[in-house]
Design a protein around this motif. Structure first.
Motif, PDB file in Angstrom:
ATOM      1  N   GLN A  72       0.811  -1.219   0.000  1.00  0.00           N
ATOM      2  CA  GLN A  72       0.000   0.000   0.000  1.00  0.00           C
ATOM      3  C   GLN A  72       0.845   1.270   0.000  1.00  0.00           C
ATOM      4  OE1 GLN A  72      -3.014  -0.197   3.127  1.00  0.00           O
ATOM      5  NE2 GLN A  72      -3.054  -2.427   2.955  1.00  0.00           N
ATOM      6  N   GLY A  73       2.151   1.134  -0.203  1.00  0.00           N
ATOM      7  CA  GLY A  73       3.022   2.302  -0.265  1.00  0.00           C
ATOM      8  C   GLY A  73       3.644   2.711   1.058  1.00  0.00           C
ATOM      9  N   TRP A  74       3.364   1.987   2.131  1.00  0.00           N
ATOM     10  CA  TRP A  74       3.917   2.365   3.440  1.00  0.00           C
ATOM     11  C   TRP A  74       5.428   2.164   3.488  1.00  0.00           C
ATOM     12  CZ3 TRP A  74       0.673   5.302   5.708  1.00  0.00           C
ATOM     13  CH2 TRP A  74      -0.704   5.048   5.661  1.00  0.00           C
ATOM     14  N   GLY A  75       5.925   1.110   2.851  1.00  0.00           N
ATOM     15  CA  GLY A  75       7.372   0.881   2.828  1.00  0.00           C
ATOM     16  C   GLY A  75       8.111   2.024   2.164  1.00  0.00           C
ATOM     17  N   LYS A  76       7.568   2.509   1.058  1.00  0.00           N
ATOM     18  CA  LYS A  76       8.189   3.636   0.361  1.00  0.00           C
ATOM     19  C   LYS A  76       8.182   4.877   1.251  1.00  0.00           C
ATOM     20  CE  LYS A  76       8.278   6.143  -3.980  1.00  0.00           C
ATOM     21  NZ  LYS A  76       7.713   6.256  -5.333  1.00  0.00           N
ATOM     22  N   GLN A  77       7.077   5.109   1.963  1.00  0.00           N
ATOM     23  CA  GLN A  77       7.031   6.259   2.878  1.00  0.00           C
ATOM     24  C   GLN A  77       8.101   6.150   3.959  1.00  0.00           C
ATOM     25  OE1 GLN A  77       3.343   7.693   4.477  1.00  0.00           O
ATOM     26  NE2 GLN A  77       2.215   7.166   2.621  1.00  0.00           N
ATOM     27  N   LEU A  78       8.302   4.930   4.477  1.00  0.00           N
ATOM     28  CA  LEU A  78       9.329   4.734   5.496  1.00  0.00           C
ATOM     29  C   LEU A  78      10.723   5.018   4.939  1.00  0.00           C
ATOM     30  CD1 LEU A  78       7.940   1.508   7.183  1.00  0.00           C
ATOM     31  CD2 LEU A  78       8.237   3.727   8.303  1.00  0.00           C
ATOM     32  N   VAL A  79      11.016   4.514   3.738  1.00  0.00           N
ATOM     33  CA  VAL A  79      12.333   4.741   3.133  1.00  0.00           C
ATOM     34  C   VAL A  79      12.556   6.230   2.889  1.00  0.00           C
ATOM     35  CG1 VAL A  79      13.770   4.332   1.101  1.00  0.00           C
ATOM     36  CG2 VAL A  79      12.461   2.442   2.095  1.00  0.00           C
ATOM     37  N   LEU A  80      11.568   6.901   2.323  1.00  0.00           N
ATOM     38  CA  LEU A  80      11.702   8.334   2.051  1.00  0.00           C
ATOM     39  C   LEU A  80      11.859   9.138   3.340  1.00  0.00           C
ATOM     40  CD1 LEU A  80       9.151   8.720  -0.885  1.00  0.00           C
ATOM     41  CD2 LEU A  80      11.657   8.612  -1.028  1.00  0.00           C
ATOM     42  N   HIS A  81      11.154   8.742   4.386  1.00  0.00           N
ATOM     43  CA  HIS A  81      11.292   9.407   5.680  1.00  0.00           C
ATOM     44  C   HIS A  81      12.703   9.206   6.228  1.00  0.00           C
ATOM     45  CE1 HIS A  81      10.768  10.189  10.009  1.00  0.00           C
ATOM     46  NE2 HIS A  81       9.791  11.008   9.617  1.00  0.00           N
ATOM     47  N   ALA A  82      13.232   7.987   6.100  1.00  0.00           N
ATOM     48  CA  ALA A  82      14.586   7.706   6.584  1.00  0.00           C
ATOM     49  C   ALA A  82      15.615   8.573   5.853  1.00  0.00           C
ATOM     50  CB  ALA A  82      14.911   6.226   6.398  1.00  0.00           C
ATOM     51  N   ILE A  83      15.434   8.745   4.555  1.00  0.00           N
ATOM     52  CA  ILE A  83      16.342   9.603   3.778  1.00  0.00           C
ATOM     53  C   ILE A  83      16.281  11.038   4.300  1.00  0.00           C
ATOM     54  CG2 ILE A  83      16.737  10.618   1.491  1.00  0.00           C
ATOM     55  CD1 ILE A  83      15.650   7.883   0.347  1.00  0.00           C
ATOM     56  N   GLN A  84      15.079  11.549   4.518  1.00  0.00           N
ATOM     57  CA  GLN A  84      14.934  12.914   5.027  1.00  0.00           C
ATOM     58  C   GLN A  84      15.520  13.051   6.431  1.00  0.00           C
ATOM     59  OE1 GLN A  84      14.125  15.568   3.208  1.00  0.00           O
ATOM     60  NE2 GLN A  84      14.099  14.043   1.574  1.00  0.00           N
ATOM     61  N   GLU A  85      15.318  12.044   7.250  1.00  0.00           N
ATOM     62  CA  GLU A  85      15.861  12.063   8.612  1.00  0.00           C
ATOM     63  C   GLU A  85      17.393  12.083   8.571  1.00  0.00           C
ATOM     64  OE1 GLU A  85      15.492  12.471  12.610  1.00  0.00           O
ATOM     65  OE2 GLU A  85      13.830  12.472  11.172  1.00  0.00           O
ATOM     66  N   ALA A  86      17.980  11.295   7.680  1.00  0.00           N
ATOM     67  CA  ALA A  86      19.441  11.278   7.540  1.00  0.00           C
ATOM     68  C   ALA A  86      19.956  12.638   7.078  1.00  0.00           C
ATOM     69  CB  ALA A  86      19.852  10.174   6.563  1.00  0.00           C
ATOM     70  N   LYS A  87      19.233  13.266   6.158  1.00  0.00           N
ATOM     71  CA  LYS A  87      19.622  14.610   5.698  1.00  0.00           C
ATOM     72  C   LYS A  87      19.540  15.606   6.846  1.00  0.00           C
ATOM     73  CE  LYS A  87      18.303  14.256   0.828  1.00  0.00           C
ATOM     74  NZ  LYS A  87      17.362  14.733  -0.205  1.00  0.00           N
ATOM     75  N   LYS A  88      18.457  15.548   7.641  1.00  0.00           N
ATOM     76  CA  LYS A  88      18.301  16.471   8.776  1.00  0.00           C
ATOM     77  C   LYS A  88      19.438  16.317   9.772  1.00  0.00           C
ATOM     78  CE  LYS A  88      14.183  15.750  10.445  1.00  0.00           C
ATOM     79  NZ  LYS A  88      12.813  15.770  10.977  1.00  0.00           N
ATOM     80  N   GLN A  89      19.959  15.102   9.889  1.00  0.00           N
ATOM     81  CA  GLN A  89      21.049  14.845  10.830  1.00  0.00           C
ATOM     82  C   GLN A  89      22.423  15.075  10.190  1.00  0.00           C
ATOM     83  OE1 GLN A  89      20.575  11.114  12.970  1.00  0.00           O
ATOM     84  NE2 GLN A  89      18.359  11.335  12.916  1.00  0.00           N
ATOM     85  N   ASN A  90      22.421  15.666   8.981  1.00  0.00           N
ATOM     86  CA  ASN A  90      23.638  16.066   8.273  1.00  0.00           C
ATOM     87  C   ASN A  90      24.553  14.917   7.865  1.00  0.00           C
ATOM     88  OD1 ASN A  90      23.058  18.874   8.243  1.00  0.00           O
ATOM     89  ND2 ASN A  90      23.574  18.918  10.421  1.00  0.00           N
ATOM     90  N   TYR A  91      23.975  13.749   7.627  1.00  0.00           N
ATOM     91  CA  TYR A  91      24.782  12.669   7.054  1.00  0.00           C
ATOM     92  C   TYR A  91      25.008  12.964   5.582  1.00  0.00           C
ATOM     93  CZ  TYR A  91      24.257   9.895  11.270  1.00  0.00           C
ATOM     94  OH  TYR A  91      24.320   9.449  12.558  1.00  0.00           O
ATOM     95  N   ARG A  92      26.142  12.522   5.066  1.00  0.00           N
ATOM     96  CA  ARG A  92      26.473  12.723   3.651  1.00  0.00           C
ATOM     97  C   ARG A  92      26.052  11.523   2.798  1.00  0.00           C
ATOM     98  NH1 ARG A  92      29.957  17.005   3.066  1.00  0.00           N
ATOM     99  NH2 ARG A  92      30.802  16.256   1.079  1.00  0.00           N
ATOM    100  N   THR A  93      25.990  10.349   3.430  1.00  0.00           N
ATOM    101  CA  THR A  93      25.669   9.120   2.700  1.00  0.00           C
ATOM    102  C   THR A  93      24.713   8.272   3.536  1.00  0.00           C
ATOM    103  OG1 THR A  93      27.881   9.118   1.723  1.00  0.00           O
ATOM    104  CG2 THR A  93      26.651   7.054   1.606  1.00  0.00           C
ATOM    105  N   ILE A  94      23.747   7.670   2.858  1.00  0.00           N
ATOM    106  CA  ILE A  94      22.887   6.680   3.498  1.00  0.00           C
ATOM    107  C   ILE A  94      23.054   5.376   2.729  1.00  0.00           C
ATOM    108  CG2 ILE A  94      20.844   7.426   2.207  1.00  0.00           C
ATOM    109  CD1 ILE A  94      19.156   6.594   4.687  1.00  0.00           C
ATOM    110  N   GLU A  95      23.223   4.301   3.484  1.00  0.00           N
ATOM    111  CA  GLU A  95      23.421   2.986   2.890  1.00  0.00           C
ATOM    112  C   GLU A  95      22.267   2.072   3.276  1.00  0.00           C
ATOM    113  OE1 GLU A  95      28.262   2.733   3.165  1.00  0.00           O
ATOM    114  OE2 GLU A  95      27.106   2.028   4.889  1.00  0.00           O
TER     115      GLU A  95
END
Length: 150
Positions: A72-95
Motif C-alpha cells: 500500500q506504499g507504506w514501505g516507500k514512505q518509510l524509506v523516504l522518511h529515513a532519507i529525510q531524517e538522515a539529511k536532517k542529521q547532516n549525514y552525507r551518505t545513506i546505505e
C-alpha cells in the motif's frame, strides 16, 4: 505519522523480525541506532532503524511493514522518511543492504534513489545460524546500495 520510538517504549519486535529473523542481531543494532515507527490509528504498522556506521554515513538496517498493510506504499514512505531524517542529521551518505533474493526490496530502494554499489558475498551464511529463504531462493549474499545526500 512516522516518529522516533521513545526510549521507554518497547521495540516492535514482531515487525523488526519480519525484516531480520535474528532477534540477537536486531537487539544489537537497535541498541546502537534509532528506531522510527509508522503509526496508523494508534497502531504501529511500520518500522525502520537508522544506524550510524562511519563518519558522515548512516545505514538503514531494518524496514518492515505489518503484513496486513503491505503493498500500500507504506514501505516507500518509510524509506523516504529515513532519507529525510538522515539529511536532517547532516549525514552525507545513506546505505542499505538487502538479500540477493529481495527483488521487491531492490526495486523499491532503486525507485527511491539508491544505487547498487557492492555485494557482500556469503553475508547471510556468516551471520545467521539457520538458512533463510525468500521468493523460493536461499538468501546468501547481501546486496549493498547507497545514496549521496549532499
Amino acid at each position: 505519522m512516522i516518529r522516533q520510538l521513545l526510549a521507554e517504549e518497547t521495540l516492535p519486535m514482531n515487525l523488526l523480525l519480519l525484516a531480520d529473523p535474528s532477534e540477537r542481531l536486531v537487539r544489537d543494532y537497535t541498541s546502537r541506532g534509532t528506531c522510527h515507527v509508522l503509526e496508523k490509528e494508534e497502531k504501529i504498522i511500520g518500522v525502520y532503524v537508522l544506524l550510524p556506521t562511519r563518519p558522515d554515513t548512516v545505514e538503514l538496517v531494518n524496514i518492515a511493514v505489518d503484513e496486513g498493510y503491505q503493498g500500500q506504499g507504506w514501505g516507500k514512505q518509510l524509506v523516504l522518511h529515513a532519507i529525510q531524517e538522515a539529511k536532517k542529521q547532516n549525514y552525507r551518505t545513506i546505505e542499505i543492504g538487502t538479500g540477493n533474493s529481495g527483488v521487491t526490496q531492490l526495486a523499491l530502494y532503486q525507485k527511491c534513489g539508491f544505487r547498487m554499489v557492492s555485494i557482500d558475498r556469503d553475508f547471510f551464511l556468516r551471520h545467521y545460524d539457520e538458512p533463510i529463504f525468500e521468493n523460493g531462493i536461499q538468501v546468501v549474499d547481501m546486496v549493498r546500495l547507497e545514496m549521496d545526500l549532499m
